[in-house]
Write an enzyme that holds these catalytic residues in place. Structure first.
Site, short mmCIF file in Angstrom:
data_model
loop_
_atom_site.label_atom_id
_atom_site.label_comp_id
_atom_site.label_asym_id
_atom_site.label_seq_id
_atom_site.Cartn_x
_atom_site.Cartn_y
_atom_site.Cartn_z
N ASP A 334 32.84 42.81 31.82
CA ASP A 334 32.27 43.26 33.09
C ASP A 334 31.85 44.72 32.98
OD1 ASP A 334 32.70 40.78 34.21
OD2 ASP A 334 34.65 41.33 35.08
N TYR A 398 43.63 41.59 25.61
CA TYR A 398 43.27 42.41 26.77
C TYR A 398 44.44 43.30 27.16
CZ TYR A 398 39.45 39.03 27.60
OH TYR A 398 38.35 38.23 27.49
N TYR A 476 39.35 34.32 32.28
CA TYR A 476 39.05 35.42 33.20
C TYR A 476 40.36 36.10 33.58
CZ TYR A 476 34.38 33.39 33.67
OH TYR A 476 33.12 32.92 33.43
#
Length: 519
Positions: A334, A398, A476
């Site tokens: 993003d 992440y 996500y």
């Protein structure tokens, strides 16, 4: 084999085109093959013709001898003038004349076929075996009014040929080759390929040869033309023909000499790091004007000043002088997410480049001067690299800063022990994730299964903690944390029984065979 000339009777094919019908037989050129086959057919016809002429001459001799005998024969008065014998002789003579008539018909058919072979370019047939009237073109009165059609009498068999129309004429080939050399002069390339575009009528003719006449050994004219033109261009350009990976495909219509260039793209692959938030991966059109330019976007047509794609592509395009570009990456982050570690694998595709050979180290230095994006490991790639990045599953690591919704703090027990336990609960956990609301406008509404393989949770203060996860690509993370109104199950908010959200997110690594995970 067309021993009855049925194909030539429908299509007056020149020697080259006739040989192309049998292109898959014997290793020889189509013109030589066609000449050879026609020669064999002509020899077969001539042999039959000689036999028929000999048979006819024998019958003529028999009739002649029979007539001489009848004239000199004495009439036997005692046998009633021998009327029965005369009647039998007349019957026999009539029978022989009928045979001669049948032979003449056969001779005429063979001569028509031999004339057709001569007419379509086969030399060496004796003149006495040719019907001269058939050699002349049958031009109607209307056609004679046209000067162009009047000149048909002087056309060669190749020019009359309905298949090739003499496109293999060396002058035609040289003219097309010179046009191609001129068209290619502004492009840098190492390998090329010739493609041939055929008019509809030629395609129909080729299909008819295969279906009506059941010829399975036919080669399309496009193949032979590309082969012959390729030989000439190889010498003129001093570059090889490459059927597998040509830099440029030259499409040619041999009947009108029109040329179309298909400039194949170049691919440059590497890895990029995004060290600054607020940069989208690709160009976004301004939401207000949809790219046309307005006051809100300062007439740039862009929603954001720049993007990862533009930063990487600009120095490449300045040198390659392509007509366009496209960034293909192993996933996307993003706009508010950093991409760190060794970077995200990507391929930049340059469309219709005029320059193909570039100093990639110099380009890499140019890109890395711009704040926010860094590239490494630049090298030339291939089209399959795009498919690999798009289709090959990548695992990712992440790091997220997770915060608890402020107004919920009083209503929920938030203890550090729960955060520590969360690491164990997330390990090897299956996640069923329905397409998030925020991307549902561009992605199909599906439930996708993703897995978390490893997780580390570290408390920061009474309302936030650090979350590191090693998981499947395509998960996500923001929705893994919030639950997305129940569309992601289980979620961290659900496991902790307290509403959470992702305050900051960073992609730490994109793992592949060149960057494996060591957890």
């Amino acid at each position: 084999m067309d021993y009855e000339n049925k194909i030539l009777q429908k299509y007056n094919l020149c020697n080259r085109c006739y040989g192309r019908i049998y292109a898959k037989l014997m290793r020889m050129g189509n013109k030589d093959r066609g000449t050879s086959i026609k020669t064999v057919i002509a020899m077969n016809f001539e042999e039959k013709l000689k036999d028929l002429i000999e048979e006819k001459n024998n019958l003529i001799d028999i009739i002649s001898n029979s007539q001489d005998i009848n004239e000199n024969e004495e009439i036997d008065e005692n046998t009633k003038n021998n009327e029965d014998t005369e009647n039998k002789a007349d019957d026999k003579s009539q029978s022989n004349e009928e045979k001669i008539q049948e032979i003449d018909e056969k001779i005429n058919i063979i001569k028509e076929n031999l004339t057709l072979l001569r007419k379509t370019g086969l030399n060496g047939i004796k003149n006495e075996y040719i019907i001269e009237e058939l050699l002349k073109d049958d031009i109607t009165r209307e056609e004679n009014e046209s000067e162009e059609n009047e000149s048909n009498i002087f056309l060669t068999p190749e020019q009359k040929c309905p298949w090739c129309k003499d496109v293999f004429n060396i002058q035609n080939l040289e003219e097309i080759a010179d046009k191609i050399v001129e068209a290619l002069s502004e492009y840098e390339f190492d390998r090329f390929l010739i493609g041939t575009r055929l008019p509809k009528r030629i395609k129909e003719l080729e299909k008819d040869l295969e279906t009506t006449f059941n010829e399975k050994n036919t080669e399309s004219l496009r193949n032979e033309f590309g082969r012959e033109l390729g030989k000439i261009l190889t010498k003129k350009l001093e570059k090889p023909v490459d059927k597998e990976t040509p830099d440029i495909v030259v499409m040619v219509n041999p009947y009108n000499q029109k040329i179309y260039l298909q400039i194949n793209p170049i691919f440059i692959k590497g890895r990029y790091r995004k060290t600054k938030r607020g940069i989208p991966q690709s160009h976004w059109d301004c939401r207000s004007c949809r790219g046309k330019g307005c006051e809100k976007c300062n007439f740039t047509g862009k929603q954001y000043p720049t993007s990862v794609e533009e930063i990487i592509a600009e120095p490449v395009m300045n040198i390659a002088k392509g007509s366009g570009e496209a960034l293909h990456a192993a996933g996307r982050e993003d706009i508010d997410v950093k991409m760190l570690g060794k970077g995200r694998p990507f391929v930049i595709e340059v469309k219709e480049p005029k320059v193909r050979k570039m100093d990639l180290l110099k380009i890499m230095d140019e890109i890395n001067k711009i704040e926010g994006v860094e590239v490494s490991d630049l090298e030339y790639g291939v089209k399959n690299d795009v498919r690999f990045f798009k289709n090959e599953p990548h695992t990712k690591t992440y790091c997220a800063l997770v915060s608890i919704v402020d107004e919920e703090l009083e209503n929920h027990d938030f203890e550090n022990d729960k955060i520590v336990e969360l690491s164990e609960k997330l390990e090897n956990l299956r996640i069923d994730q329905r397409t998030p609301h925020r991307v549902s406008h561009r992605r199909a509404d599906l439930v996708r299964v993703r897995n978390i393989y490893k997780a580390w949770c570290e408390p920061i203060d009474e309302k936030s903690f650090k979350l590191t996860v090693y998981c499947d690509g395509g998960l996500y993370i923001k929705e893994l944390i919030s639950g997305d109104e129940g569309r992601t199950k289980p979620s961290i908010s659900e496991i902790l029984d307290i509403p959470c959200y992702c305050k900051l997110l960073t992609v730490m690594e994109v793992h592949d065979e060149n960057n494996p995970a060591n957890y």
